[in-house]
Scaffold this active site. Structure first.
Site, short mmCIF file in Angstrom:
data_model
loop_
_atom_site.label_atom_id
_atom_site.label_comp_id
_atom_site.label_asym_id
_atom_site.label_seq_id
_atom_site.Cartn_x
_atom_site.Cartn_y
_atom_site.Cartn_z
N SER A 141 -12.67 8.14 -18.26
CA SER A 141 -11.73 7.04 -18.00
C SER A 141 -11.09 6.57 -19.30
O SER A 141 -10.41 7.35 -19.98
CB SER A 141 -12.45 5.92 -17.23
N ASP A 174 -9.24 9.42 -6.42
CA ASP A 174 -9.34 8.40 -7.46
C ASP A 174 -8.27 7.32 -7.22
O ASP A 174 -7.07 7.62 -7.20
CB ASP A 174 -9.15 9.06 -8.82
N HIS A 198 -12.96 7.51 -8.48
CA HIS A 198 -12.94 7.51 -9.95
C HIS A 198 -14.31 7.87 -10.51
O HIS A 198 -14.41 8.63 -11.48
CB HIS A 198 -12.52 6.10 -10.42
#
Length: 275
Positions: A96, A220, A248
């Protein structure tokens, strides 16, 4: 074992260091810390690698200064850890927000001492949309997140946990995940959200020459799957592993597949496993 490494005068970051072998440097996502990779530690170490999990400044057990939440400073903190521990031939593994920090590390310091790159649900090359880039959140949506954090951070983190995973999670797991976010400072969380909103790494991808794997969830809701496709297009030596049943949090949604693909990449795979 855990280390504290001084990354600049008066600022120390916490590093989890487990196992022996080639070091895999994990850079966590917003607003978590290295504990978010706990399901990877045993797999990495048993496969003959050394787990290096950094709590970025502002997160987890690290110091929480007022400033330094831009990608360049965070990348400098990672470099300080690598240098302090004398790590060589590292695998940079960014999840991320950790993805753009890993990319900025390569932009700033080059590939010396780095063996390969792993981008997991990466918030790159952009987290928010621009006039000429239509993937991801609107900048105003990040402003709304910041406002929610300022109003009621625990409530926001509970809601964020629901967005993070596609597969159903136990109440206990979601509470644990929320607690990871609460270990961060509010100001760190907000300043990193500003970096996510504003920073642009589009000019930094073509120069990445390392073998690169891109893990991305096809469901996601935070960093859309199209970002993973964009990274595969622009990074010359990259391959994309789609996680069809993941949001995610791919390492939480499909942990068995995630760990298998992780170890395959660490051991030299140049493409996703084919069934």
């Amino acid at each position: 074992m855990g280390h504290y490494v001084e990354v600049e005068s008066g600022v120390k970051v916490f590093v989890e260091d487990i196992g022996i072998g080639q070091p895999v440097v994990f850079i966590h996502g917003w607003p978590l810390n290295n504990k978010s990779f706990e399901m990877q530690i045993s797999e990495v170490v048993q496969a003959g690698f050394r787990y290096i999990g950094i709590d970025l400044r502002g997160y987890g057990k690290s110091d929480k200064p007022w400033s330094g939440y831009d990608y360049t400073t965070q990348a400098a903190d990672v470099k300080a850890v690598v240098d302090h521990l004398g790590l060589e031939q590292i695998v940079l593994a960014g999840f991320s927000m950790g993805g753009p920090i890993a990319i900025r590390y390569l932009t700033k310091y080059g590939t010396k001492g780095v063996d390969k790159l792993l981008l997991m649900g990466a918030a790159a090359p952009l987290f928010t949309q621009r006039d000429d880039f239509n993937i991801g959140m609107q900048p105003a949506e990040v402003d709304d997140i910041i406002a929610q954090i300022q109003k009621d951070r625990p409530a926001f983190l509970a809601q964020f946990a629901d967005m993070f995973f596609e597969q159903e999670k136990s109440e206990e797991f979601l509470k644990w995940f929320q607690q990871l976010g609460l270990e961060a400072a509010a100001h760190s969380t907000i300043h990193s959200a500003i970096a996510l909103r504003d920073e642009d790494l589009r000019d930094e991808l073509a120069g990445i020459s390392l073998p690169t794997a891109i893990f991305h969830g096809q469901k996601d809701q935070i960093c859309p799957y199209e970002l993973g496709e964009e990274l595969e297009r622009q990074i010359p030596n990259a391959y994309l592993v789609p996680f069809a049943d993941s949001g995610h949090g791919i390492n939480g949604d499909e942990p068995d597949k995630f760990n298998e693909e992780l170890v395959r990449f660490l051991k030299g795979a140049t493409g996703p496993k084919t069934d």
